[in-house]
Design an enzyme around this catalytic site. Structure first.
Site, PDB file in Angstrom:
ATOM      1  N   SER A  37       0.888  -1.277   0.000  1.00  0.00           N
ATOM      2  CA  SER A  37       0.084   0.023  -0.035  1.00  0.00           C
ATOM      3  C   SER A  37       0.735   1.358   0.022  1.00  0.00           C
ATOM      4  CB  SER A  37      -0.835  -0.213   1.159  1.00  0.00           C
ATOM      5  OG  SER A  37      -1.550   1.146   1.582  1.00  0.00           O
ATOM      6  N   TYR A  94       3.519   1.901  -1.414  1.00  0.00           N
ATOM      7  CA  TYR A  94       4.191   2.091  -2.506  1.00  0.00           C
ATOM      8  C   TYR A  94       3.080   2.396  -3.660  1.00  0.00           C
ATOM      9  CZ  TYR A  94       8.808   1.416  -0.760  1.00  0.00           C
ATOM     10  OH  TYR A  94       9.968   1.331  -0.537  1.00  0.00           O
ATOM     11  N   ARG A 129       0.500   4.043  -2.990  1.00  0.00           N
ATOM     12  CA  ARG A 129       0.150   5.698  -2.686  1.00  0.00           C
ATOM     13  C   ARG A 129       1.099   6.399  -3.402  1.00  0.00           C
ATOM     14  NH1 ARG A 129      -2.033   5.319   3.480  1.00  0.00           N
ATOM     15  NH2 ARG A 129      -2.377   3.180   3.479  1.00  0.00           N
ATOM     16  N   LEU A 153       8.002  -8.738 -12.362  1.00  0.00           N
ATOM     17  CA  LEU A 153       7.384  -7.445 -12.094  1.00  0.00           C
ATOM     18  C   LEU A 153       7.143  -6.524 -13.286  1.00  0.00           C
ATOM     19  CD1 LEU A 153       9.939  -6.714  -9.056  1.00  0.00           C
ATOM     20  CD2 LEU A 153       7.413  -7.844  -8.750  1.00  0.00           C
ATOM     21  N   GLU A 154       6.024  -6.170 -13.705  1.00  0.00           N
ATOM     22  CA  GLU A 154       5.581  -5.635 -14.619  1.00  0.00           C
ATOM     23  C   GLU A 154       5.179  -4.076 -14.060  1.00  0.00           C
ATOM     24  OE1 GLU A 154       3.947  -8.322 -14.600  1.00  0.00           O
ATOM     25  OE2 GLU A 154       5.294  -9.668 -15.603  1.00  0.00           O
ATOM     26  N   GLN A 161       3.494  -7.305  -2.277  1.00  0.00           N
ATOM     27  CA  GLN A 161       3.338  -8.097  -1.287  1.00  0.00           C
ATOM     28  C   GLN A 161       2.538  -9.264  -1.958  1.00  0.00           C
ATOM     29  OE1 GLN A 161       0.477  -6.210   1.477  1.00  0.00           O
ATOM     30  NE2 GLN A 161      -0.604  -5.240  -0.239  1.00  0.00           N
ATOM     31  N   TYR A 183       2.504 -27.707 -12.689  1.00  0.00           N
ATOM     32  CA  TYR A 183       2.898 -26.471 -13.693  1.00  0.00           C
ATOM     33  C   TYR A 183       3.334 -26.864 -14.879  1.00  0.00           C
ATOM     34  CZ  TYR A 183       5.013 -22.166 -14.379  1.00  0.00           C
ATOM     35  OH  TYR A 183       5.374 -20.836 -14.819  1.00  0.00           O
TER      36      TYR A 183
END
Lengths: 198, 390
Positions: free
Chosen positions: A109, A111, A113, A132-133, A152, A163
Site C-alpha cells: 500500500s 508504494y 500510494r 514485476l511489470e 506483497q 505446472y
C-alpha cells in the site's frame, strides 16, 4: 481462501513453499508475504521502430527487445521510475510455489500510494523470481531503494495441478524477461481468421 | 609541434573523461581508482605544456595512455553491465592468493564484441610499475588499488559455463605477480642438465614437454608452456576438470588434441596434467611445481572446491544454498556435473509432461547458478550491515 500466517510458515518449514533468500522473517505478515525489489531491470525506451507489435506471431516492426534497455543496480542502490514508463523487474526472492497454491502479487500500500502499479497472478507450482511489470502512474518520478519490500503476495489454496503439464515460456527466471506475447499459439489462428487462405 | 601533439592527446582524453567521470561501480575499489584518476587529470590540466622538454612530454604521453587504458576497462565495468556474480567468485579466489590487507587489486572486465578472442588476461594495469612510478614521481599520487583486466566476450558476460575459464586467466595474473613459472623453467633445465631427474621423471617431463626442453634455445617455449600448465592447475583447484573440457572443445576437440604451439602445450597433455593433479597421481613435475609455488608465493596448490556441494537443488529447480565464500566455485562444478551428464533428471524430478530442449536446460542451470551466487552476495551483505546497525 487466502492462506494465513501460520499456514504460510508451516509451508515454508516443510519446504513446500521455497523463498530464497528470505532475509527477514518479519516479511511474513498475517495473510501476505512481502517481496523485495531485485537488482536487474529492463527499462522501456523509445527506439527506431514505430510500435510494439503484439498482434503478430512474427513481428516485422521490430522485436520487443528493441524497446527495452537492460540495466543493473547494486543491492541497496537506488532506482528511478519515470512517469508512465514501463519497467520490467524481478523480485529479489526466488520462489517455488506448492502445486496447490497460487499467488497474487501487488504493490504494498505504501508504494501504491506513490503511484507504483502492478498486478500479477502466479500459477501453482511456479518456480523462479516473480516477474514485476511495473508502471509509475503518478506525474512524478519515484526514486526507490533496490531491495526494499515494495511488493506483497497473497497466497490462495487451489486444486493440485502440475505446472509442467504444458510447455512453459518462463522457467526459473531470475531476471526480467522480455514479453513472450508473440509466442502465444492463438495468434497464428487469429491471423488466419483475419486473412483466410483462399 | 611536440607540445601541440601533447595538447591534442590531452584534449582527446578530456573528451573521453567527460563521459566516464560519471560512471558508477559495484565496488569501492573502482570508485577509489576513478577518484585518483580525477586528481591525476586535474594535475595534468594545471600544467603549462609549453615549459616541457622532450622527456617530460614523453612522460605525459605515457600517463595519458595509461589513463585511456584505465577508462577503457572501467567503462565496461560499470554497475549497468558488470557481471558481478562471476567477479565476486574470482575476487574471493584472488583474496586467497593475495592478502587484500597488503595489496589491493580489483578485477575489472573488459567486454569485447567478439567470440573468437574468447577470454584473455591483461596484466598491464596490475603489474606494470612504469606508469605508476612516473605518476608517483611527477605528481606524488599513489593508486591504492590496481586493476586486473580480464577480457570476456560481451555475449557471454552472464554465462557461467564459459566464464569458468576466467579462473585460468586469474591463474596467469598470479603467475606473473609472484614470478612462479619463469624461474621454474630455468630450474627444470638446470635439474635436467645436472642429471637430477630419475628415469621415470624423464619420461614424465618428455611427455609434457615433447621437445628438447633442456636446451637454452627452448627456454621461452618451456616458460610459455609452464605458464599454461600452471594456470590450468590453478583453475582446477576451483573448478575441477571443467575448464579443460571447455578448452579442449574451443581449441578444436579431439582432432586438435595433440597439436602443440610455441605458446601452448597440447590440450591432451593439459587435460592429463589436470587429471593427475585432481587424482593426486604421483608426479615429480606437479610436486616440483607445488614447491616452486610455495617458495615464490607462500601459497599451496590444492583442490579448493567442495565436493559437499551437490547438484540436487538444481535438479529440483532451486538455487544452491552457499554458506561460505569457499563454496562459491563449487556451484560451477555442481552445475557442470549436471550439464555434462544430463539425462532428463530435471524433467523426471519435476514431473514434466514434455521434454526440455537443450537450450532450455542450459538456461535453467545457468540462471540457477547466477541466483545461487547472487543470493550468497546479498545475504552476506545483509548480515554484515545488520551487524553494523546492531
Amino acid at each position: 481462501m487466502f492462506l494465513a500466517k501460520n499456514q504460510l510458515e508451516k509451508l515454508i518449514k516443510q519446504e513446500k513453499l521455497i523463498i530464497s533468500p528470505l532475509l527477514d522473517n518479519s516479511q511474513i505478515n498475517e495473510m501476505t508475504i512481502d517481496f523485495r525489489l531485485g537488482y536487474d531491470f529492463l527499462v522501456s525506451i523509445q527506439g527506431r521502430h514505430p510500435y510494439l507489435n503484439s498482434a503478430s506471431h512474427i513481428p516485422t516492426d521490430g522485436a520487443f527487445y528493441h524497446f527495452f534497455q537492460e540495466t543493473r543496480r547494486n543491492f541497496g542502490d537506488t532506482f528511478l521510475f519515470h512517469p508512465g514508463q514501463t519497467v520490467l523487474g524481478a523480485t529479489l526472492e526466488y520462489v517455488k510455489l506448492p502445486e496447490n497454491v497460487s499467488a497474487i502479487l501487488s504493490p504494498r500500500s505504501s508504494y501504491n500510494r506513490l503511484g507504483i502499479n502492478l498486478s500479477t497472478v502466479i500459477q501453482p507450482g511456479y518456480c523462479g523470481c516473480f516477474s514485476l511489470e511495473i508502471t509509475n502512474t503518478s506525474h512524478n518520478p519515484i526514486k526507490v531503494r533496490v531491495g526494499a519490500t515494495m511488493f506483497q503476495a497473497r497466497f490462495v489454496k487451489t486444486k493440485k495441478t502440475n505446472y509442467f503439464s504444458k510447455e512453459r515460456k518462463y522457467i526459473c527466471s531470475v531476471k526480467p524477461e522480455i514479453s513472450g506475447a508473440n509466442k502465444d499459439q492463438d495468434l497464428k489462428l487469429l491471423e488466419l481468421i483475419n486473412k483466410p487462405i483462399s | 609541434m611536440e607540445v601541440q601533439a601533447l595538447r591534442l592527446h590531452f584534449s582527446q582524453l578530456i573528451k573521453a573523461w567527460e563521459k566516464s567521470k560519471h560512471n558508477t561501480y559495484f565496488d569501492k575499489g573502482k570508485d577509489h581508482y576513478q577518484e585518483t584518476l580525477k586528481y591525476l587529470i586535474k594535475a595534468i590540466s594545471d600544467e603549462n605544456f609549453t615549459l616541457f622538454n622532450s622527456a617530460q612530454i614523453e612522460e605525459r604521453r605515457r600517463i595519458i595512455n595509461f589513463i585511456f587504458k584505465s577508462l577503457g576497462i572501467l567503462d565496461s565495468s560499470t554497475t549497468n553491465q558488470f557481471p558481478f556474480e562471476i567477479i565476486h567468485c574470482l575476487q574471493h579466489a584472488l583474496d586467497e592468493w593475495v592478502d587484500p590487507s597488503n595489496e589491493k587489486f580489483v578485477i575489472v572486465t573488459s567486454l569485447i564484441n567478439s567470440y573468437d578472442d574468447f577470454y584473455s588476461f591483461d596484466g598491464n594495469l596490475a603489474l606494470d610499475d612504469v606508469a605508476y612510478n612516473i605518476i608517483q614521481k611527477v605528481y606524488n599520487l599513489t593508486f591504492e588499488y590496481r586493476l586486473i583486466q580480464i577480457n570476456l566476450p560481451k555475449f557471454l558476460a552472464r554465462d557461467y559455463f564459459s566464464n569458468i575459464v576466467l579462473y585460468h586467466e586469474l591463474g596467469h595474473f598470479i603467475d606473473f605477480k609472484y614470478q612462479i613459472t619463469a624461474p621454474f623453467a630455468i630450474e627444470i633445465q638446470d635439474k635436467y642438465n645436472n642429471k637430477k631427474y630419475n628415469a621415470s621423471d624423464l619420461v614424465e617431463f618428455q611427455k609434457f614437454f615433447p621437445y628438447e626442453f633442456w636446451k637454452r634455445e627452448y627456454l621461452d617455449v618451456l616458460t610459455s608452456h609452464l605458464r599454461e600448465y600452471f594456470s590450468d592447475l590453478f583453475a582446477a583447484q576451483y573448478i575441477g576438470k571443467y575448464s579443460e573440457n571447455l578448452l579442449n572443445y574451443v581449441s578444436g576437440g579431439p582432432l586438435a588434441a595433440h597439436a602443440i604451439s610455441g605458446t601452448h602445450p597440447s590440450t591432451k597433455n593439459r587435460g592429463d596434467l589436470v587429471k593427475d593433479f585432481l587424482k593426486n597421481n604421483s608426479s615429480t613435475f606437479i610436486n616440483d611445481l607445488k614447491v616452486a609455488i610455495n617458495l615464490t608465493s607462500g601459497k599451496e596448490l590444492k583442490v579448493r572446491y567442495s565436493s559437499e556441494i551437490k547438484n540436487s537443488n538444481l535438479i529440483k529447480l532451486l538455487p544452491i544454498e552457499i554458506k561460505t565464500g569457499d563454496e562459491l566455485s563449487s556451484v560451477f562444478v555442481a552445475a557442470w556435473e549436471l550439464y555434462d551428464t544430463y539425462t532428463n533428471q530435471i524433467e523426471k524430478q519435476n514431473n514434466f509432461k514434455y521434454p526440455l530442449i537443450s537450450s532450455k536446460v542450459y538456461e535453467i542451470i545457468n540462471n540457477l547458478v547466477e541466483k545461487s551466487i547472487g543470493n550468497y552476495i546479498v545475504t552476506s551483505n545483509w548480515e554484515k550491515s545488520k551487524n553494523v546497525l546492531s
